[in-house]
Each structure stands twice: as structure tokens, then as C-alpha cells.
Scaffold this motif. Structure first.
Motif, PDB file in Angstrom:
ATOM      1  N   ALA A   6      44.645  16.068  41.051  1.00 58.55           N
ATOM      2  CA  ALA A   6      44.755  16.259  42.501  1.00 58.55           C
ATOM      3  C   ALA A   6      44.650  17.735  42.872  1.00 58.55           C
ATOM      4  CB  ALA A   6      46.063  15.664  43.013  1.00 58.55           C
ATOM      5  N   ALA A   7      45.314  18.600  42.101  1.00 59.72           N
ATOM      6  CA  ALA A   7      45.266  20.044  42.381  1.00 59.72           C
ATOM      7  C   ALA A   7      43.843  20.585  42.204  1.00 59.72           C
ATOM      8  CB  ALA A   7      46.239  20.787  41.467  1.00 59.72           C
ATOM      9  N   LEU A   8      43.150  20.129  41.175  1.00 58.86           N
ATOM     10  CA  LEU A   8      41.777  20.577  40.952  1.00 58.86           C
ATOM     11  C   LEU A   8      40.843  20.098  42.057  1.00 58.86           C
ATOM     12  CD1 LEU A   8      41.599  19.983  37.093  1.00 58.86           C
ATOM     13  CD2 LEU A   8      41.518  22.211  38.252  1.00 58.86           C
ATOM     14  N   HIS A   9      40.995  18.847  42.489  1.00 62.16           N
ATOM     15  CA  HIS A   9      40.181  18.342  43.606  1.00 62.16           C
ATOM     16  C   HIS A   9      40.477  19.142  44.875  1.00 62.16           C
ATOM     17  CE1 HIS A   9      37.913  15.008  41.998  1.00 62.16           C
ATOM     18  NE2 HIS A   9      38.993  14.534  41.398  1.00 62.16           N
ATOM     19  N   ASN A  10      41.741  19.477  45.089  1.00 63.96           N
ATOM     20  CA  ASN A  10      42.122  20.273  46.259  1.00 63.96           C
ATOM     21  C   ASN A  10      41.481  21.659  46.196  1.00 63.96           C
ATOM     22  OD1 ASN A  10      43.457  20.941  48.660  1.00 63.96           O
ATOM     23  ND2 ASN A  10      45.192  21.773  47.543  1.00 63.96           N
ATOM     24  N   ALA A  11      41.534  22.309  45.029  1.00 65.82           N
ATOM     25  CA  ALA A  11      40.928  23.631  44.879  1.00 65.82           C
ATOM     26  C   ALA A  11      39.420  23.576  45.103  1.00 65.82           C
ATOM     27  CB  ALA A  11      41.237  24.187  43.485  1.00 65.82           C
ATOM     28  N   LYS A  12      38.780  22.550  44.586  1.00 64.88           N
ATOM     29  CA  LYS A  12      37.332  22.391  44.771  1.00 64.88           C
ATOM     30  C   LYS A  12      36.983  22.201  46.245  1.00 64.88           C
ATOM     31  CE  LYS A  12      33.590  19.322  43.303  1.00 64.88           C
ATOM     32  NZ  LYS A  12      33.254  18.164  42.469  1.00 64.88           N
ATOM     33  N   ALA A  13      37.737  21.354  46.929  1.00 62.66           N
ATOM     34  CA  ALA A  13      37.491  21.112  48.359  1.00 62.66           C
ATOM     35  C   ALA A  13      37.750  22.368  49.183  1.00 62.66           C
ATOM     36  CB  ALA A  13      38.368  19.965  48.853  1.00 62.66           C
ATOM     37  N   GLU A  14      38.800  23.099  48.857  1.00 62.70           N
ATOM     38  CA  GLU A  14      39.112  24.348  49.579  1.00 62.70           C
ATOM     39  C   GLU A  14      38.020  25.394  49.366  1.00 62.70           C
ATOM     40  OE1 GLU A  14      41.629  25.478  51.747  1.00 62.70           O
ATOM     41  OE2 GLU A  14      41.991  23.323  51.905  1.00 62.70           O
TER      42      GLU A  14
END
Length: 170
Positions: free
Chosen positions: A38-46
Motif C-alpha cells: 500500500a505504501a509503495l502504491h501510494n508513493a507511486k501515485a504521489e
């Protein structure tokens, strides 16, 4: 009769305790793994949304060479490649992005010497690598990031975490 019932309940409870402990270890490994995904997906989206490089930075809080028993990670906006965060320092990482080993008791992490996963704003490409969470007793799951930005959960060879298909090399 009551004594016999209590004795039977005691025997059944003692038989169930090891199974329960194994289940708890597996749940912690799954929680740590899915939290990182989830954190990696969030960083990618940001990164794509803000047109700025974003990093997830792991900070070992012990001196172990590869497998860390105390660890944390956080996210930081990194327009300059030297920008980083240390999740043991207050306000070093973005608010709400810090996750620590205290949240997952007994779980170790191995991030294979590269303690950063960087996502670029152009198409969300990222730093390739695998992070592995383990609870011992072959209870391990990995999070693999491909250079093209694909994030997936993988099961290391020999790991016996049920519910996850072997998705290839980990």
C-alpha cells in the motif's frame, strides 16, 4: 464430571496453542507485506500526481548486516536525489507515512542493502528490488518492485504462507 470436562478443555487448549501462534505469525507477515504494498502504491501515485520523485526509505534501527529485527520506513518527496528521510527522527518523513517494527512484533525485514525504493513521475517507473518480511519457521513474504513500476507480492522459495500463490522469483 466437571473435573473431567475441565481436563479435556485444558488438553484441547494446549493442542491449539502452537497452531494459534503460527497463525498469528503468518498474520503479522501478511500485514507487514500488504502495508508495504500500500505504501509503495501510494508513493507511486504521489510521484505521478505531484510530478515529483517519491521515495520509500527503510531505516534499520539495529546493526544487523541484512536481516533487521527493528526497522521502520517512511515516504519522502525527493525532487533532489539526495533527499531522504529517517523515520527515527521526528518530522523527517511525510506525516502519516511511517511504519515501524513495533507495529509487527517478531517480524524481521531484509531489504537487500538498497534501503530506498524510488518512483519517478514519468509513468511511475521505480527502483527494482525485493523486500522480504519473515517471522521465522519459513513464514516469509516478499514485495517485489520492477523497474517499470510493477509492485507485487511474492513468496520466497521454501516459504509456507498459505493463501499466496507463488508468483515467480522473489
Amino acid at each position: 464430571e466437571l473435573l473431567v470436562v475441565v481436563a479435556i478443555i485444558g488438553v484441547l487448549a494446549s493442542l491449539a496453542a502452537p497452531s494459534f501462534q503460527t497463525q498469528m505469525q503468518q498474520q503479522r507477515v501478511e500485514g507487514a507485506t500488504e502495508g508495504l504494498v500500500a505504501a509503495l502504491h501510494n508513493a507511486k501515485a504521489e510521484a505521478v500526481k505531484t510530478n515529483t520523485r517519491m521515495k520509500i526509505v527503510f531505516t534499520p534501527t539495529d546493526l544487523a548486516p541484512t536481516t533487521h529485527t527493528t526497522w521502520c520506513y517512511g515516504m519522502v518527496s525527493a525532487p533532489v536525489t539526495t533527499d531522504t528521510c529517517n523515520c527515527t527522527t521526528a518530522n523527517s518523513c511525510l506525516a502519516g507515512s511511517v511504519v515501524s517494527s513495533a507495529d509487527f512484533v517478531g517480524i524481521t525485514v531484509n531489504f537487500n542493502a538498497d534501503n530506498e525504493r524510488v518512483f519517478n513521475p514519468l509513468r511511475g517507473t521505480g527502483t527494482a528490488g525485493t523486500v522480504t518480511f519473515s517471522a521465522g519457521n519459513n513464514r516469509s513474504l516478499g514485495v517485489s518492485v520492477a523497474g517499470i513500476g510493477r509492485i507485487r507480492i511474492c513468496r520466497p522459495a521454501g516459504a509456507i504462507v498459505s493463501g499466496y500463490q507463488d508468483s515467480g522469483a522473489c
